[in-house]
Design an enzyme around this catalytic site. Structure first.
Site, PDB file in Angstrom:
ATOM      1  N   SER A  96       0.827  -1.203   0.000  1.00  0.00           N
ATOM      2  CA  SER A  96       0.000   0.000   0.000  1.00  0.00           C
ATOM      3  C   SER A  96       0.865   1.259   0.000  1.00  0.00           C
ATOM      4  O   SER A  96       1.679   1.460  -0.898  1.00  0.00           O
ATOM      5  CB  SER A  96      -0.954  -0.061   1.195  1.00  0.00           C
ATOM      6  N   ASP A 217     -10.207  -5.419  -4.784  1.00  0.00           N
ATOM      7  CA  ASP A 217      -9.634  -4.673  -3.665  1.00  0.00           C
ATOM      8  C   ASP A 217     -10.465  -3.406  -3.490  1.00  0.00           C
ATOM      9  O   ASP A 217     -10.532  -2.575  -4.394  1.00  0.00           O
ATOM     10  CB  ASP A 217      -8.169  -4.338  -3.978  1.00  0.00           C
ATOM     11  N   HIS A 246      -7.384  -6.107   0.335  1.00  0.00           N
ATOM     12  CA  HIS A 246      -6.241  -5.198   0.259  1.00  0.00           C
ATOM     13  C   HIS A 246      -5.040  -5.721   1.039  1.00  0.00           C
ATOM     14  O   HIS A 246      -3.959  -5.141   0.937  1.00  0.00           O
ATOM     15  CB  HIS A 246      -6.671  -3.826   0.811  1.00  0.00           C
TER      16      HIS A 246
END
Length: 266
Positions: A96, A217, A246
């Site tokens: 991320s 996601d 995610h």
């Protein structure tokens, strides 16, 4: 933090081998998020783990609201860690926001990185005229309002959405690390991340990249992985995981680990 950064950010080096492999966690977690996939790598690499300064496992006094207004300050921390450890070359796995931190670090110090492996990465979360980031500004603002109004309720709603897959243990783990964060720091970092736009610098990335994206996601549309591949300045590939969510390192570690290992060997 200066020379105390190794202690401040809970830096650990595990495993064996002559190559360094960095695992950098994303928003809302800490280095414990990698525990389920570490056994796949520690026999072959010297694995570097650390916590972002915003993580709940770090003393909140280290979080300087004036300093951490953009991702460059996190890049400073990463490079400081690697320099303090004497690392002159490494593989980097970032989840991320840490994928974007890795991108920025590789632009500054390309000789330091053999390859970047990015999981659930996004250069911009907001939609734009010719870009689908997944969120409208109004949606993001409503998230911030919910976080401020009732942090506990927000975590309980957000954690299962983010995990995506029906893996209760992963939801519990993500909830735990979110609850460990101080709510004002969580909100501040959320604003920093969601308002970031790194599309304009992707072409400066010359280090080879592998983009790992799940099939669904809630935070990052699959089209973003293709966007990254098409706009990064060096060699890039996309690996699609046949799972949702995610945080595949929490929800599907046995599926994710071989993909990372394959990417490292190419």
């Amino acid at each position: 933090m200066g020379s105390h950064i190794l202690d401040a950010l809970n830096v650990r080096v595990e495993g064996q081998g002559d190559k360094f492999l960095v695992f950098a966690h994303g928003f809302g977690t800490d280095q414990s998020a990698w525990q389920r996939i570490l056994p796949f790598f520690t026999p072959y690499y010297r694995v570097i783990l650390f916590d972002l300064v915003c993580a709940g496992s770090v003393n909140p006094d280290y979080f300087n609201f004036r300093r951490y207004t953009n991702l460059e300050a996190y890049v400073d921390d990463l490079l400081n860690i690697l320099d303090t450890l004497g690392v002159d070359r490494c593989f980097y796995v970032g989840h991320s926001v840490s994928a974007m931190i890795g991108i920025l670090a590789s632009i500054r110090r390309p000789e330091l990185f053999t390859k970047l492996i990015m999981i659930g990465a996004s250069p911009r979360f907001l939609n734009d005229k010719d870009y689908h980031g997944g969120f409208e500004q109004e949606e993001i603002e409503s998230v911030f309002v919910a976080m401020e109004a009732n942090y506990e309720a927000w975590v309980k709603g957000f954690a299962p959405l983010a995990v995506g897959a029906d893996v209760p243990a992963a939801v519990r783990e993500f909830s735990r690390t979110l609850f460990n964060m101080r709510p004002d720091i969580t909100l501040f970092v959320s604003r920093t991340v969601f308002n970031s736009d790194l599309r304009g610098i992707l072409g400066l990335v010359k280090v080879p990249c592998c983009i790992i994206q799940t099939s669904k996601d809630v935070s990052v549309p699959a089209s973003v992985a293709k966007y990254l591949k098409n706009h990064l300045g060096g060699k890039a590939s996309v690996e699609m995981l046949r799972t949702e969510g995610h945080l595949p390192h929490l929800s599907a570690p046995a599926m994710l680990a071989p993909v990372i290992r394959r990417a490292l060997s190419r």
